[in-house]
Design an enzyme around this catalytic site. Structure first.
Site, mmCIF file in Angstrom:
data_model
loop_
_atom_site.group_PDB
_atom_site.id
_atom_site.type_symbol
_atom_site.label_atom_id
_atom_site.label_comp_id
_atom_site.label_asym_id
_atom_site.label_seq_id
_atom_site.Cartn_x
_atom_site.Cartn_y
_atom_site.Cartn_z
ATOM 1 N N CYS A 153 0.858 2.531 6.216
ATOM 2 C CA CYS A 153 1.202 1.162 6.593
ATOM 3 C C CYS A 153 1.025 0.280 5.371
ATOM 4 O O CYS A 153 0.257 0.625 4.466
ATOM 5 C CB CYS A 153 0.284 0.675 7.716
ATOM 6 N N CYS A 206 0.815 -1.228 0.000
ATOM 7 C CA CYS A 206 0.000 0.000 0.000
ATOM 8 C C CYS A 206 0.843 1.270 0.000
ATOM 9 O O CYS A 206 0.306 2.364 -0.150
ATOM 10 C CB CYS A 206 -0.952 -0.019 1.186
ATOM 11 N N HIS A 263 -9.434 3.214 -1.038
ATOM 12 C CA HIS A 263 -8.012 2.880 -0.994
ATOM 13 C C HIS A 263 -7.624 1.972 -2.157
ATOM 14 O O HIS A 263 -7.556 0.749 -2.003
ATOM 15 C CB HIS A 263 -7.718 2.215 0.370
#
Ligand SMILES: CC(C)(COP(=O)(O)OP(=O)(O)OC[C@H]1O[C@@H](n2cnc3c(N)ncnc32)[C@H](O)[C@@H]1OP(=O)(O)O)[C@@H](O)C(=O)NCCC(=O)NCCS
Length: 432
Positions: A417, A94, A387
């Site tokens: 994260c 990510c 996301h």
């Protein structure tokens, strides 16, 4: 020692993204390459950048298209860019767009480049669905067979279970634990109750709704017309729930630990499609081309921990390093942007920043400190906005740069994260 202090300053000149849409909705027909090409074309058009000035393009994605594994190169082949632009792809889960941005920034600092585009894209509507091992073996055997009989014979070896397709899971390859299970485990270890998670999710939706309503968020978003017919379009993020309430959130059942869990669809980020990109330039080149930088990259740091431990806690280890490299402490930071994979993860990260044990693990005697909530994710975050794994880092860099400018504030910190127990923290400085 500030990383970028010794070299050339790297300016964020502009940033843009597509709307972030829930997977399987408006942008489901677009591939990650389509989304990346669209955002980079529009960014170039809006800034009037002469494509011949661009040295390189770096793009991140997490689930690559096996037919076009170097997404950066596919994106760089748009008509507004010459074919001589260097293009490579990166993967840091990510934090992939952050990796793209810091790779490009390093190239500028080193003097290898003056102008770069960096970002990322993800289409979770288009994840590759694979054949099982058994089916693959049969297909390979059939393709090598020299006669029709041998080819047909290969297919007789197929068993019913071979027809079950394999889809990529959002799980650790090393431990088998899904992201949601990791968030659930972290919530338990750090004593994060369900109602705190739900409150944080509600805050994310309310702030993102306000940012959309008054145009702060929409200013960073291009309209997107979905191929192939271009009859459906989106102009803003479609996962923001203006109508959600504490009661609705409290009523949702836990997903990853149905019996004792606290992580629900409401306090998790949704599976999302989207792309985002920024233009980076050396300070001198920006001035020479007549661009006004919005922010400078002051420092960055990455950290890693055992994925079997607390998977999404590595930003806590990266933050003191990034702050030290910038010559700053948390008290100097005016705006904080944290990627919200799960409300539980943000709340665990915030607790970690306050913890002496985590500070010592990172090699520091004092904790990073308490983040002032009024400075945190002031237009919501990934829970509401969405996301798309590979794109989020570039969204956050754009939002933080713009917010520093809007507030006339000096320093901003962003954290992301990532799977694998990875974490990224970047420090930006207002350039306006
Ligand atoms: C959590 C997760 C499994 C939920 O998936 P899902 O079930 O498809 O989610 P949905 O959006 O359909 O939501 C489920 C239900 O909750 C409801 N819901 C979700 N958020 C809500 C909110 N804020 N308020 C009210 N209701 C809400 C939906 O309306 C839906 O209700 P329905 O079943 O009556 O239609 C999925 O989003 C996920 O895997 N997220 C984590 C992704 C991840 O791991 N990312 C990596 C992080 S780095």
């Amino acid at each position: 020692m500030p990383i970028f202090g010794n070299g050339r300053r790297v300016a964020v000149v502009a940033g843009l993204r597509t709307p972030f849409t829930r997977s399987g909705t408006t942008m489901r027909t677009a591939t990650a390459e389509d989304l990346g090409r669209a955002v980079v074309s529009e960014l170039i058009a809006r800034t009037g950048l002469d494509g011949r000035e661009l040295d390189l393009l770096v793009f991140g994605t997490v689930i690559p298209n096996v037919l076009a594994p170097n997404i950066a190169r596919e994106v760089s082949l748009i008509p507004s860019l010459p074919k001589s632009v260097q293009a490579w792809s990166v993967s840091r889960a990510c934090a992939s767009a952050n990796q793209a941005i810091t790779d490009a920034a390093d190239q500028i600092t080193l003097g290898h480049a003056d102008v770069a585009i960096a970002g990322g894209a993800e289409s979770l509507s288009n994840v590759p669905i694979l054949h099982s091992r058994g089916f693959s073996d049969v297909l390979v055997a059939a393709s090598k067979a020299k006669t029709l009989g041998a080819r047909l014979g290969a297919f007789t070896k197929l068993r019913p279970r071979d027809f079950i397709p394999v889809t990529p899971a959002i799980a650790e390859a090393s431990t088998g634990e899904t992201m949601g299970q990791s968030a659930e485990k972290m919530a338990k270890i750090n004593h994060i109750p369900r109602d705190e998670q739900d409150q944080f999710a509600l805050r994310s939706h309310r702030l993102a709704a306000a940012g959309t309503q008054d145009g702060r968020l929409t200013a960073e978003i291009m309209p997107y017309y979905a191929p192939p017919k271009y009859e459906k379009w989106e102009t803003s993020d479609n996962g923001i729930r203006t109508d959600t309430s504490p009661e609705q959130l409290a009523a949702l059942k836990p997903v990853f630990d149905r019996k004792y869990g606290t992580v629900t669809a409401g306090n998790s980020s949704p599976l999302t499609d989207g792309a985002a990109a920024v233009i980076l330039m050396s300070e001198e080149k920006a001035r020479a081309l007549g661009y006004k930088p919005i922010a400078y990259i002051k420092s960055y740091a990455y950290a890693a921990l055992d994925p079997g431990e607390q998977l999404l806690q590595a930003p806590v280890l990266a933050a003191p390093v990034a702050l030290k490299r910038a010559g700053l402490t948390l008290k100097d930071i005016d705006v904080v942007e944290m990627h919200e994979a799960f409300a539980a993860q943000v709340l665990c990260n915030l607790k970690g920043f306050e913890s002496k044990q985590w500070a010592e693990r990172a090699g520091y005697s004092a904790p990073v400190g308490t983040v002032d909530r009024s400075k945190l994710n002031v237009m919501g975050g990934s829970i509401a906005i969405g996301h798309p794994f590979g794109a989020t880092g570039a969204r956050i860099v754009t939002t933080l740069s713009n917010e520093l400018h809007r507030r006339g504030a000096q320093f901003g910190m962003l954290t992301v994260c990532a799977a694998g127990g990875l974490g990224c923290v970047m420090i930006l400085e207002n350039a306006t």
